[in-house]
Design a protein around this motif. Structure first.
Motif, PDB file in Angstrom:
ATOM      1  N   ASN B  51       2.193  -2.088  -0.381  1.00 54.26           N
ATOM      2  CA  ASN B  51       1.484  -3.356  -0.282  1.00 54.26           C
ATOM      3  C   ASN B  51       0.185  -3.229   0.519  1.00 54.26           C
ATOM      4  OD1 ASN B  51       1.156  -5.989  -0.905  1.00 54.26           O
ATOM      5  ND2 ASN B  51       2.534  -6.797   0.656  1.00 54.26           N
ATOM      6  N   GLN B  52      -0.606  -2.195   0.206  1.00 53.64           N
ATOM      7  CA  GLN B  52      -1.875  -1.999   0.903  1.00 53.64           C
ATOM      8  C   GLN B  52      -3.022  -2.588   0.095  1.00 53.64           C
ATOM      9  OE1 GLN B  52      -2.360  -0.614   3.964  1.00 53.64           O
ATOM     10  NE2 GLN B  52      -0.122  -0.694   4.046  1.00 53.64           N
ATOM     11  N   PRO B  53      -3.964  -3.275   0.740  1.00 53.64           N
ATOM     12  CA  PRO B  53      -5.128  -3.786   0.011  1.00 53.64           C
ATOM     13  C   PRO B  53      -5.998  -2.632  -0.486  1.00 53.64           C
ATOM     14  CG  PRO B  53      -5.352  -4.150   2.378  1.00 53.64           C
ATOM     15  CD  PRO B  53      -3.971  -3.634   2.150  1.00 53.64           C
ATOM     16  N   GLY B  61      -5.521  -0.974  -4.585  1.00 54.37           N
ATOM     17  CA  GLY B  61      -4.420  -1.266  -3.675  1.00 54.37           C
ATOM     18  C   GLY B  61      -3.119  -0.629  -4.157  1.00 54.37           C
ATOM     19  N   ASP B  63       1.309  -1.225  -4.767  1.00 51.19           N
ATOM     20  CA  ASP B  63       2.266  -2.291  -5.039  1.00 51.19           C
ATOM     21  C   ASP B  63       3.365  -2.317  -3.985  1.00 51.19           C
ATOM     22  OD1 ASP B  63       3.998  -0.284  -5.670  1.00 51.19           O
ATOM     23  OD2 ASP B  63       4.108  -0.743  -7.814  1.00 51.19           O
ATOM     24  N   GLY B 237       3.665  -9.885  -8.804  1.00 47.90           N
ATOM     25  CA  GLY B 237       2.757 -10.148  -7.695  1.00 47.90           C
ATOM     26  C   GLY B 237       2.575 -11.629  -7.413  1.00 47.90           C
ATOM     27  N   TYR B 240       3.601 -13.290  -4.276  1.00 46.72           N
ATOM     28  CA  TYR B 240       2.994 -12.833  -3.019  1.00 46.72           C
ATOM     29  C   TYR B 240       1.568 -13.317  -2.854  1.00 46.72           C
ATOM     30  CZ  TYR B 240       7.144 -10.046  -2.825  1.00 46.72           C
ATOM     31  OH  TYR B 240       8.462  -9.671  -2.800  1.00 46.72           O
ATOM     32  N   ASP B 243      -1.718 -13.885  -0.136  1.00 47.96           N
ATOM     33  CA  ASP B 243      -1.970 -12.770   0.784  1.00 47.96           C
ATOM     34  C   ASP B 243      -2.184 -11.445   0.060  1.00 47.96           C
ATOM     35  OD1 ASP B 243      -1.755 -14.551   2.883  1.00 47.96           O
ATOM     36  OD2 ASP B 243       0.429 -14.372   2.926  1.00 47.96           O
ATOM     37  N   SER B 244      -1.236 -11.086  -0.823  1.00 50.65           N
ATOM     38  CA  SER B 244      -1.380  -9.813  -1.543  1.00 50.65           C
ATOM     39  C   SER B 244      -2.031 -10.067  -2.893  1.00 50.65           C
ATOM     40  CB  SER B 244      -0.014  -9.154  -1.724  1.00 50.65           C
ATOM     41  OG  SER B 244       0.609  -8.999  -0.480  1.00 50.65           O
ATOM     42  N   TRP B 246      -4.288  -8.621  -4.587  1.00 55.05           N
ATOM     43  CA  TRP B 246      -4.592  -7.518  -5.500  1.00 55.05           C
ATOM     44  C   TRP B 246      -3.440  -7.230  -6.461  1.00 55.05           C
ATOM     45  CZ3 TRP B 246      -3.914  -7.373  -0.314  1.00 55.05           C
ATOM     46  CH2 TRP B 246      -2.785  -6.713   0.171  1.00 55.05           C
ATOM     47  N   LEU B 247      -2.214  -7.540  -6.038  1.00 56.29           N
ATOM     48  CA  LEU B 247      -1.048  -7.291  -6.899  1.00 56.29           C
ATOM     49  C   LEU B 247      -1.175  -8.054  -8.210  1.00 56.29           C
ATOM     50  CD1 LEU B 247       1.920  -7.602  -4.381  1.00 56.29           C
ATOM     51  CD2 LEU B 247       0.913  -5.523  -5.315  1.00 56.29           C
TER      52      LEU B 247
END
Lengths: 341, 277
Positions: B51-53, B61, B63, B237, B240, B243-244, B246-247
């Motif tokens: 879960n990194q941008p 990013g 997943d 995604g 989420y 916040d996340s 990009w997912l």
């Protein structure tokens, strides 16, 4: 009027035949399921006796034609069987979840008409100018992504980044509206609660727009294409030489003939929206048929699958009958025709 | 053919379409070489990196189990394209033959074939595919089967309408007069005149197949994990957000880019070949 009645009757008859066909098709699909439907429904821990009882109840030991016969006989009494997922009659389940879906699709349909057609008229009136290109781009983009992509993008933009619209649901939790029809717009009015009505309206805008986007584009394009063709007709030139204002020429003379093909495509798009509602509902946690439909499909709940598909197809056929009748009313060639077909 | 291509390249919008489709096909074919983490298309976990941008080397990013999103999107394109090719190369011939026969032969054959087509057309496309996926196991092959079974009727309807108008043309009558067989007239006289419309529809449909297939997997009824799929990536995604982001955003844009590309080309073809249906 006689020709109108004739159109209506012939459409009703064809739709009835098609609906019988749909019931056969979906019944057959549900029964060719590999493995024993009763065993799948009950899961691996059920005893053989339980499976036998369910097989008996589902009449799985009869031939498929006999099974279909029973199904139709039940259907004629308005009985779609018991859902193995909720343990309630499928008709009760559908009656609970369908209104939310229909409300969503109906509002999306209105958006398609009241945004799509004016955009098409504008594009045709200013063809070749920037407004025309913009409308073309919007309509191409609109059909270029599934509704769930638009739903996610709209939600990110207008619910998270700019918190203008609510994120999910049909109405804020603070309102308790007694369920009369299941349609919130009707129930809130019956309860005399205008704030709740407005709140429900606020909730429906984003999901309905996500659902309507591809249809808006298609309606706009088709309207534009037909109007551009009409603009070349001599009667438009005549209206111009009389000095009628452009706006009136566009809205009254050029738009009229293109209304019929536009209505046809709106009827067809309705089918797509009934299906795509599943996607939008999933994103916005809309309490419609979507969650129920996906849940019964994953559980291989045959009665519920057959019932849901049948109801959605019937809704689609009804909309198309309405569209055909509207077209017959609008089209003077049908309205005034005295000749039998 | 060459003229068509020249027009396609000359128009900025269709050139953009060719460019986008080019990128998609290139990524799908050469995914093994482009993807920075080819092994991430499968069931790999890297919890240290989850879960990194977007950041180098994971430009889109990572997943929820630490896989590189960019690599997974490339492989998802590959599956989407294979699915599109398979579905269209089965659905088109079936639909075309049904449409040709119903349109040319007429009578009872026409009635029966077109009512069957109507039955399929009156179930909303996604719903029919969902129902079929529901009774079958969710695998890639069954997904192709489900999408194909809802796709052929559109070709049947298109070719049926074309055939009915072509049938009245002089060249068909001439062929009938000199005693050509039905099969000859259908496949050698009428069919070639339907080809431009069929090709246009296939280009546009390539995008729509991607839409329907990703919709199925978005609902959890399509390709199953760990196989990378754009629809299930968006679905996974969505909970989420924001916040996340990009997912969801990158797989969603990946669908948009691919389908938009095919639509731009199809749209231009429709105007060039004059096959507006």
């Amino acid at each position: 009027m006689t020709s109108l009645v004739r159109v209506l009757l012939s459409r009703l008859l064809t739709s009835f035949i098609v609906l019988i066909g749909v019931s056969m098709l979906i019944f057959f699909i549900a029964r060719v399921i590999p493995g024993d439907p009763a065993r799948i429904a009950l899961g691996p821990n059920a005893s053989p006796e339980q499976v036998l009882v369910l097989r008996e109840a589902l009449r799985l030991d009869e031939s498929i034609i006999v099974q279909y016969g029973y199904f139709i006989a039940d259907l004629a009494r308005g009985d779609l069987g018991i859902s193995l997922y909720t343990n309630r009659p499928v008709t009760t389940d559908i009656a609970q979840f369908l209104p939310a879906t229909l409300e969503l699709v109906f509002v999306a349909g209105l958006m398609m008409i009241f945004i799509g057609l004016p955009l098409g008229i504008l594009a045709a009136r200013y063809r070749g100018r920037w407004i025309d290109h913009t409308v073309r781009l919007i309509s191409l983009l609109g059909v270029s992504a599934p509704s769930f992509v638009w739903a996610v993008i709209l939600m990110m933009t207008f619910a998270f980044i700019l918190p203008v619209f609510p994120i999910a649901g049909r109405i804020s939790d603070s309102y308790t509206i007694p369920v009369a029809s299941g349609f919130l717009f009707i129930d809130t009015l019956l309860a005399g609660n205008l704030r709740a009505f407005a709140n429900a309206g606020w909730h429906i805008i984003l999901p309905a727009f996500a659902l309507a986007l591809s249809g808006i584009g298609q309606a706009a394009r088709l309207t534009r294409a037909n109007m551009v063709e009409t603009y070349d007709k001599p009667y438009i030139e005549m209206a111009r030489s009389y000095g009628f204002p452009e706006k009136r020429i566009a809205n009254r003379y050029a738009f009229r003939p293109s209304l019929i093909p536009s209505l046809t495509i709106i009827g067809l798009d309705f089918a797509a929206m009934l299906g795509n509602a599943f996607l939008v509902e999933a994103v916005f946690a809309w309490p419609g048929l979507s969650r129920y439909g996906v849940a019964v499909i994953l559980r291989k709940d045959l009665n519920a699958i057959v019932g849901t598909v049948l109801i959605i197809s019937a809704a689609f056929l009804i909309v198309n009958i309405i569209v055909d009748v509207l077209i017959a009313i609008i089209n003077p060639r049908i309205r005034h025709s005295q000749r039998p077909k | 053919m060459r003229r068509t291509l020249a027009i396609l390249v000359g128009n900025p919008l269709s050139l953009l379409g060719l460019f986008l489709v080019g990128i998609v096909i290139f990524s799908a074919v050469f995914a093994d070489f482009i993807a920075p983490f080819p092994e991430h298309r499968g069931a790999v976990v890297d919890f240290a990196n989850f879960n990194q941008p977007p950041a180098w080397p994971n430009i889109f990013g990572t997943d929820l189990v630490g896989r590189d999103l960019f690599s997974r999107i490339l492989y998802a394109y590959r599956i989407s394209l294979v699915l599109g090719v398979v579905v269209l190369s089965i659905a088109t011939p079936i639909g075309v033959i049904v449409g040709l026969v119903a349109g040319y032969v007429g009578g009872k054959t026409e009635y029966v074939l077109m009512r069957i087509t109507d039955v399929f057309l009156s179930i909303p496309p996604l719903v029919l595919a969902m129902a079929i996926m529901g009774v079958l196991e969710p695998t890639l092959t069954n997904g192709m089967l489900a999408v194909t079974s809802m796709w052929w009727p559109w070709y049947a309807r298109l070719v049926y309408n074309l055939t009915r108008s072509e049938k009245e043309e002089g060249y068909v009558l001439a062929a009938e007069v000199i005693g050509a067989s039905r099969a000859y007239i259908i496949f050698r006289e009428i069919l070639p005149n339907c080809v431009p419309a069929i090709i246009t529809k296939m280009t546009l449909d390539f995008g729509f197949v991607i839409i329907i297939a990703s919709s199925l997997s978005f609902l959890g009824l399509g390709v199953q994990p760990p196989t990378p799929d754009l629809g299930s990536m968006v679905a996974g995604g969505a909970s989420y957000l924001p916040d996340s982001w990009w997912l969801t955003l990158f797989p969603a844009l990946a669908i948009l880019i691919a389908v938009f590309g095919f639509n731009l080309i199809g749209d231009a073809l429709r105007e060039i070949l004059g096959a507006d249906q």
